[in-house]
Design an enzyme around this catalytic site. Structure first.
Site, PDB file in Angstrom:
ATOM      1  N   GLN A 231       0.733  -1.361  -0.204  1.00 13.68           N
ATOM      2  CA  GLN A 231      -0.082  -0.142   0.028  1.00 13.68           C
ATOM      3  C   GLN A 231       0.748   1.392   0.057  1.00 13.68           C
ATOM      4  O   GLN A 231       1.693   1.391   0.906  1.00 13.68           O
ATOM      5  CB  GLN A 231      -0.800   0.271   1.229  1.00 13.68           C
ATOM      6  CG  GLN A 231      -1.937   1.200   1.202  1.00 13.68           C
ATOM      7  CD  GLN A 231      -2.957   1.278   2.138  1.00 13.68           C
ATOM      8  OE1 GLN A 231      -3.019   1.329   3.326  1.00 13.68           O
ATOM      9  NE2 GLN A 231      -4.129   1.189   1.504  1.00 13.68           N
ATOM     10  N   HIS A 233       0.427   5.126   0.644  1.00 18.34           N
ATOM     11  CA  HIS A 233      -0.474   6.055   1.269  1.00 18.34           C
ATOM     12  C   HIS A 233      -0.364   7.210   0.343  1.00 18.34           C
ATOM     13  O   HIS A 233       0.743   7.815   0.227  1.00 18.34           O
ATOM     14  CB  HIS A 233      -0.100   6.557   2.697  1.00 18.34           C
ATOM     15  CG  HIS A 233      -0.963   7.007   3.477  1.00 18.34           C
ATOM     16  ND1 HIS A 233      -1.503   8.335   3.175  1.00 18.34           N
ATOM     17  CD2 HIS A 233      -2.119   6.794   4.507  1.00 18.34           C
ATOM     18  CE1 HIS A 233      -2.549   8.927   4.015  1.00 18.34           C
ATOM     19  NE2 HIS A 233      -2.735   7.504   4.862  1.00 18.34           N
ATOM     20  N   LEU A 243       3.879  10.321   7.621  1.00 15.54           N
ATOM     21  CA  LEU A 243       2.644  10.253   7.280  1.00 15.54           C
ATOM     22  C   LEU A 243       1.902  11.672   7.585  1.00 15.54           C
ATOM     23  O   LEU A 243       2.012  12.217   8.585  1.00 15.54           O
ATOM     24  CB  LEU A 243       1.870   9.071   7.824  1.00 15.54           C
ATOM     25  CG  LEU A 243       0.448   8.834   7.353  1.00 15.54           C
ATOM     26  CD1 LEU A 243       0.456   8.332   5.871  1.00 15.54           C
ATOM     27  CD2 LEU A 243      -0.195   7.799   8.380  1.00 15.54           C
ATOM     28  N   GLU A 246      -4.807  10.320   6.838  1.00 12.63           N
ATOM     29  CA  GLU A 246      -5.943  10.370   6.105  1.00 12.63           C
ATOM     30  C   GLU A 246      -7.019  11.180   7.038  1.00 12.63           C
ATOM     31  O   GLU A 246      -8.067  11.681   6.271  1.00 12.63           O
ATOM     32  CB  GLU A 246      -6.379   8.805   5.677  1.00 12.63           C
ATOM     33  CG  GLU A 246      -7.437   8.889   4.704  1.00 12.63           C
ATOM     34  CD  GLU A 246      -7.791   7.356   4.036  1.00 12.63           C
ATOM     35  OE1 GLU A 246      -6.649   6.681   3.689  1.00 12.63           O
ATOM     36  OE2 GLU A 246      -8.846   6.832   4.421  1.00 12.63           O
ATOM     37  N   ARG A 277      -7.225   4.217  -0.946  1.00 15.64           N
ATOM     38  CA  ARG A 277      -5.880   4.781  -0.976  1.00 15.64           C
ATOM     39  C   ARG A 277      -5.204   4.358  -2.283  1.00 15.64           C
ATOM     40  O   ARG A 277      -4.500   5.102  -2.966  1.00 15.64           O
ATOM     41  CB  ARG A 277      -5.123   4.141   0.047  1.00 15.64           C
ATOM     42  CG  ARG A 277      -5.451   4.762   1.246  1.00 15.64           C
ATOM     43  CD  ARG A 277      -4.681   4.344   2.430  1.00 15.64           C
ATOM     44  NE  ARG A 277      -5.080   4.962   3.841  1.00 15.64           N
ATOM     45  CZ  ARG A 277      -4.720   4.506   4.963  1.00 15.64           C
ATOM     46  NH1 ARG A 277      -4.030   3.557   5.205  1.00 15.64           N
ATOM     47  NH2 ARG A 277      -5.111   5.310   6.027  1.00 15.64           N
ATOM     48  N   HIS A 348       3.323   2.508   2.950  1.00 16.98           N
ATOM     49  CA  HIS A 348       2.718   2.570   3.856  1.00 16.98           C
ATOM     50  C   HIS A 348       2.437   1.335   4.773  1.00 16.98           C
ATOM     51  O   HIS A 348       2.472   1.124   5.999  1.00 16.98           O
ATOM     52  CB  HIS A 348       1.548   3.380   3.727  1.00 16.98           C
ATOM     53  CG  HIS A 348       0.635   3.744   5.163  1.00 16.98           C
ATOM     54  ND1 HIS A 348       1.185   4.406   6.199  1.00 16.98           N
ATOM     55  CD2 HIS A 348      -0.506   3.294   5.473  1.00 16.98           C
ATOM     56  CE1 HIS A 348       0.255   4.520   7.004  1.00 16.98           C
ATOM     57  NE2 HIS A 348      -0.906   3.854   6.794  1.00 16.98           N
TER      58      HIS A 348
HETATM   59  C1  LIG Z   1       2.486   6.432  10.602  1.00 14.70           C
HETATM   60  C2  LIG Z   1       1.320   5.383  10.461  1.00 14.70           C
HETATM   61  C3  LIG Z   1      -0.128   5.967  10.688  1.00 14.70           C
HETATM   62  C4  LIG Z   1      -0.930   4.620  10.661  1.00 14.70           C
HETATM   63  N1  LIG Z   1      -2.117   4.921  10.931  1.00 14.70           N
HETATM   64  C5  LIG Z   1      -3.276   4.159  11.101  1.00 14.70           C
HETATM   65  C6  LIG Z   1      -4.439   4.778  11.585  1.00 14.70           C
HETATM   66  O1  LIG Z   1      -4.731   5.532  11.824  1.00 14.70           O
HETATM   67  N2  LIG Z   1      -5.470   3.446  11.653  1.00 14.70           N
HETATM   68  C7  LIG Z   1      -5.121   2.213  11.197  1.00 14.70           C
HETATM   69  O2  LIG Z   1      -6.010   1.328  11.191  1.00 14.70           O
HETATM   70  N3  LIG Z   1      -3.631   1.832  10.767  1.00 14.70           N
HETATM   71  C8  LIG Z   1      -2.813   2.727  10.625  1.00 14.70           C
HETATM   72  N4  LIG Z   1      -1.460   2.469  10.381  1.00 14.70           N
HETATM   73  C9  LIG Z   1      -1.280   1.061  10.197  1.00 14.70           C
HETATM   74  C10 LIG Z   1      -1.042   0.342  11.761  1.00 14.70           C
HETATM   75  O3  LIG Z   1      -0.674   1.168  12.459  1.00 14.70           O
HETATM   76  C11 LIG Z   1      -0.191  -0.872  11.709  1.00 14.70           C
HETATM   77  O4  LIG Z   1      -0.553  -1.575  10.497  1.00 14.70           O
HETATM   78  C12 LIG Z   1      -0.323  -1.563  12.858  1.00 14.70           C
HETATM   79  O5  LIG Z   1      -0.039  -0.676  13.934  1.00 14.70           O
HETATM   80  C13 LIG Z   1       0.609  -2.726  13.040  1.00 14.70           C
HETATM   81  O6  LIG Z   1       0.651  -3.219  14.420  1.00 14.70           O
HETATM   82  P1  LIG Z   1       1.312  -4.650  14.635  1.00 14.70           P
HETATM   83  O7  LIG Z   1       1.085  -4.904  16.023  1.00 14.70           O
HETATM   84  O8  LIG Z   1       1.108  -5.775  13.685  1.00 14.70           O
HETATM   85  O9  LIG Z   1       2.923  -4.188  14.450  1.00 14.70           O
HETATM   86  P2  LIG Z   1       3.945  -3.061  15.160  1.00 14.70           P
HETATM   87  O10 LIG Z   1       3.158  -1.970  15.720  1.00 14.70           O
HETATM   88  O11 LIG Z   1       4.745  -2.658  13.749  1.00 14.70           O
HETATM   89  O12 LIG Z   1       5.031  -3.910  15.901  1.00 14.70           O
HETATM   90  C14 LIG Z   1       6.066  -4.727  15.531  1.00 14.70           C
HETATM   91  C15 LIG Z   1       6.556  -5.215  16.872  1.00 14.70           C
HETATM   92  O13 LIG Z   1       7.457  -6.374  16.472  1.00 14.70           O
HETATM   93  C16 LIG Z   1       8.915  -6.282  17.063  1.00 14.70           C
HETATM   94  N5  LIG Z   1       9.774  -6.967  16.141  1.00 14.70           N
HETATM   95  C17 LIG Z   1       9.863  -6.913  14.755  1.00 14.70           C
HETATM   96  N6  LIG Z   1      10.979  -7.622  14.342  1.00 14.70           N
HETATM   97  C18 LIG Z   1      11.604  -8.254  15.490  1.00 14.70           C
HETATM   98  C19 LIG Z   1      12.583  -8.988  15.579  1.00 14.70           C
HETATM   99  N7  LIG Z   1      13.429  -9.628  14.663  1.00 14.70           N
HETATM  100  N8  LIG Z   1      12.909  -9.286  17.092  1.00 14.70           N
HETATM  101  C20 LIG Z   1      12.100  -8.939  18.013  1.00 14.70           C
HETATM  102  N9  LIG Z   1      11.099  -8.315  17.805  1.00 14.70           N
HETATM  103  C21 LIG Z   1      10.864  -7.747  16.751  1.00 14.70           C
HETATM  104  C22 LIG Z   1       8.939  -4.733  16.992  1.00 14.70           C
HETATM  105  O14 LIG Z   1      10.054  -4.365  17.936  1.00 14.70           O
HETATM  106  C23 LIG Z   1       7.426  -4.158  17.658  1.00 14.70           C
HETATM  107  O15 LIG Z   1       7.303  -4.544  19.002  1.00 14.70           O
HETATM  108  C24 LIG Z   1      -0.570   3.526  10.623  1.00 14.70           C
HETATM  109  C25 LIG Z   1       0.773   3.159  10.083  1.00 14.70           C
HETATM  110  C26 LIG Z   1       1.688   4.167  10.064  1.00 14.70           C
HETATM  111  C27 LIG Z   1       3.133   3.697   9.901  1.00 14.70           C
END
Ligand SMILES: Cc1cc2nc3c(=O)[nH]c(=O)nc-3n(C[C@H](O)[C@H](O)[C@H](O)COP(=O)(O)OP(=O)(O)OC[C@H]3O[C@@H](n4cnc5c(N)ncnc54)[C@H](O)[C@@H]3O)c2cc1C
Length: 575
Positions: A231, A233, A243, A246, A277, A348
């Site tokens: 994706q 953005h 970012l 949106e 998007r 994104h």
């Molecule tokens: C700037 C921004 C704004 C966004 N806004 C929105 C929004 O408003 N609404 C919405 O629905 N989505 C939004 N998104 C998307 C959404 O935030 C993410 O898709 C979501 O938060 C991902 O969460 P997660 O728990 O999957 O991973 P993450 O929050 O990315 O966490 C990944 C974790 O894995 C750990 N990790 C990774 N690799 C390793 C490794 N090798 N060893 C140990 N630990 C590791 C990291 O340390 C971290 O703790 C946004 C994304 C961005 C970038």
């Protein structure tokens, strides 16, 4: 050897929500969360705009069915509809549940949770905490990890999944502070390792979004699903790429080209700036290609367009989207109350990932499941987003599927024993891999190779794609891979060796990039975010199916899996 009943890699929304669920369901279980950052520095903390749920606080015509239809249409009919049904039906409940854990959502004057418009959603259903929603949710979830006694290994880097006979047994990790290596075994392993934005040179993602979980899964011989769907953005702040949410368009901002036109009228007249998007990003790139982009000094013919919020007025800007105002001000010196914001598309989000069923258990192929292995959040592909995700559906996915996966794991481990692992073998293999990187004589610096790789992916697998450009990209990747085998490290120490982390992350990025390019080359159609200039139409007769790609250093094997169509028959996608 460290032992836990359950180990979860990733302290973002998905991993934290799952851990809380397991610990709440069965307080006897020993649950650990491992993260290479501190959990509250996971990328989830940066989420801005909000989280969708048909609470009907603002729009009482809304329903889970309408939310499901918008999501499936947004996905260009590639989403698995059984998974979308769960996502949208459970959405109101998980929002209330978060509120009970302490999350402070923004309010309507009568005290109910406020909801705003978002791209591709037909009703105002996005719940938010100003434009800092991820921050509000993640901080409370991490507080709850502590409250429920979850063990946290922060700043440990996980470098290998231990998979034997299609069964996940544990993992290998090391403490970044002093390079202490450990094997961990568990009855269930869950990956919640987030996205891979750093595969590209301009991204909204944090530095840690390097796709490690995806690469470790692929390297273990398991498939990755639909990796070609990346994706972009529409509104990355130019030139930095961070970012501009949106939510800014949800609050009523305009997209303007060099002729002063709201050009979305030519691309999605019924939705304008709130089109999905993929469509909005392509529109911006087309305007720029046609010479109607703008330069930083305001002259025509440049690489950006304007996002204009001036008509909203200072009060609305400062109360609803204060963080976006601050970003533009701090990073490029724009006061959005008086000046338009320079934007262009930025990488994104990853629609594809580790394939799972609706309990978060990882698939070994189109039928089977992997014992002891689960995934949720951005790194997973339960396929609720198909070929294009709608804004505010990702936080929702993390929480709905984090909670469901947690509940499934709590049931799963009841009847499982801790697996046997040959600890010494895994420790010495990990030591060799690290020492190999540290000792290698090499002629390239990590940053140099990473930059070449990111530029290659950006140039050869961007918003618009064609076979010849992608084939050339794969060819370049081969050279870059050879260079990556000849990087040298300046830091040979054991204390906080961040260069070693970067070297390992580079290996992850390379695997992920090759999976994206190969999947994209094989999908000879245009669907959602995957837009082929040489195959301009969606082709349901040949490609209404999920890509399942198997990695090996010799090459990538592509197979397919059917799409679950349970609610809505595919139609032409128009806005
Ligand atoms: C700037 C921004 C704004 C966004 N806004 C929105 C929004 O408003 N609404 C919405 O629905 N989505 C939004 N998104 C998307 C959404 O935030 C993410 O898709 C979501 O938060 C991902 O969460 P997660 O728990 O999957 O991973 P993450 O929050 O990315 O966490 C990944 C974790 O894995 C750990 N990790 C990774 N690799 C390793 C490794 N090798 N060893 C140990 N630990 C590791 C990291 O340390 C971290 O703790 C946004 C994304 C961005 C970038």
């Amino acid at each position: 050897m460290i032992e836990h009943d359950v180990i979860i890699v990733g302290g973002g929304l998905a991993g934290s929500r799952a851990a809380v669920e397991i610990a709440k369901t069965n307080p006897q279980l020993s649950v650990a969360v491992i993260a290479k950052t501190h959990p509250i520095r996971s990328h989830s903390v940066a989420a801005q705009g909000g989280m969708a749920a048909s609470l009907k606080n603002v729009d009482d015509e809304d329903s889970w069915e309408a939310h499901a239809f918008d999501t499936v249409k947004g996905s260009d009919y590639l989403a698995d509809q059984d998974a979308v049904e769960i996502l949208t039906r459970e959405a109101p409940d998980v929002v209330i549940d978060l509120e009970h854990m302490g999350v402070l959502f923004s309010r309507l004057p009568d005290g109910r949770i406020a909801q705003r418009a978002f791209g591709g959603h037909s009703h105002k259903r996005t719940c938010y905490a100003a434009d800092k929603t991820g921050h509000a949710i993640l901080h409370e979830l991490v507080n709850n990890l502590r409250r429920y006694g979850v063990t946290i290994y922060d700043e440990w880097y996980v470098m290998r999944l231990i998979l034997e006979d299609q069964q996940a047994k544990g993992l290998v990790m090391y403490r970044i502070r002093d390079r202490q290596l450990q094997v961990v075994r568990a009855k269930a392993v869950m990956f919640a390792t987030g996205g891979y934005g750093r595969v590209y040179n301009t991204t909204s993602n944090d530095y840690a979004s390097t796709g490690d979980g995806l690469a470790m899964t692929a390297a273990a011989g398991l498939p990755l699903e639909d990796m070609e769907f990346v994706q972009f953005h529409p509104t990355g702040l130019y030139p930095v790429g961070v970012l501009i949410s949106e939510a800014v368009r949800g609050e009523g901002a305009y997209l303007i080209n060099s002729e002063g036109d709201r050009f979305m009228a030519n691309y999605a007249p019924s939705r304008m700036e709130l089109a999905p998007r993929d469509i909005t990003s392509r529109a911006i790139v087309k305007e720029i290609r046609a010479g109607r982009g703008i330069n930083l000094d305001g002259t025509p013919g440049g690489p950006l367009v304007h996002l204009d919020v001036r008509h909203l007025g200072k009060e609305q800007i400062m109360s609803r989207i204060p963080f976006c105002w601050e970003e533009a001000h701090r990073l490029v010196g724009i006061d959005a109350v008086h000046q338009p914001i320079p934007v262009r598309p930025t990488v994104h989000y990853s629609m594809g990932g580790i394939p799972t069923n609706t309990d978060g258990q990882v698939r070994s192929g189109s039928d089977g499941l992997v014992e002891g292995f689960f995934a949720a959040g951005e790194t997973a592909c339960v396929s609720v987003h198909g070929a294009n995700r709608l804004g505010s559906n990702s936080l929702l996915e993390c929480v709905v599927y984090g909670r469901r996966t947690g509940a499934a794991i709590a049931r799963y481990v009841e009847h499982r024993k801790l697996p046997d692992i040959d600890e010494q073998r895994y420790i010495s293999e990990a030591q060799q891999r690290m020492q190999g990187l540290l000792d290698q004589p090499g002629q390239y610096r990590i940053g140099q190779v990473r930059q070449a790789f990111q530029d290659c992916m950006t140039e050869h697998c961007g918003v618009f794609r064609t076979a010849s450009v992608m084939a050339e990209g794969l060819e370049k990747l081969r050279t870059i891979r050879q260079q990556a085998e000849q990087v040298y490290l300046d830091d040979h120490g054991t204390v906080w060796n961040s260069e070693l982390v970067e070297a390992l992350e580079l290996q992850s990025l390379l695997i992920v990039g090759e999976m994206i390019l190969t999947g994209a080359l094989n999908r000879q159609e245009s669907r959602g975010s995957h837009c082929r200039e040489d195959y301009g139409d969606r082709d349901d007769s040949n490609f209404l199916k999920h890509t399942m790609a198997y990695y090996s250093p010799a090459g990538i094997d592509i197979r397919y899996r059917p799409v679950a169509i349970t609610l809505f028959q595919p139609q032409e996608r128009k806005y």
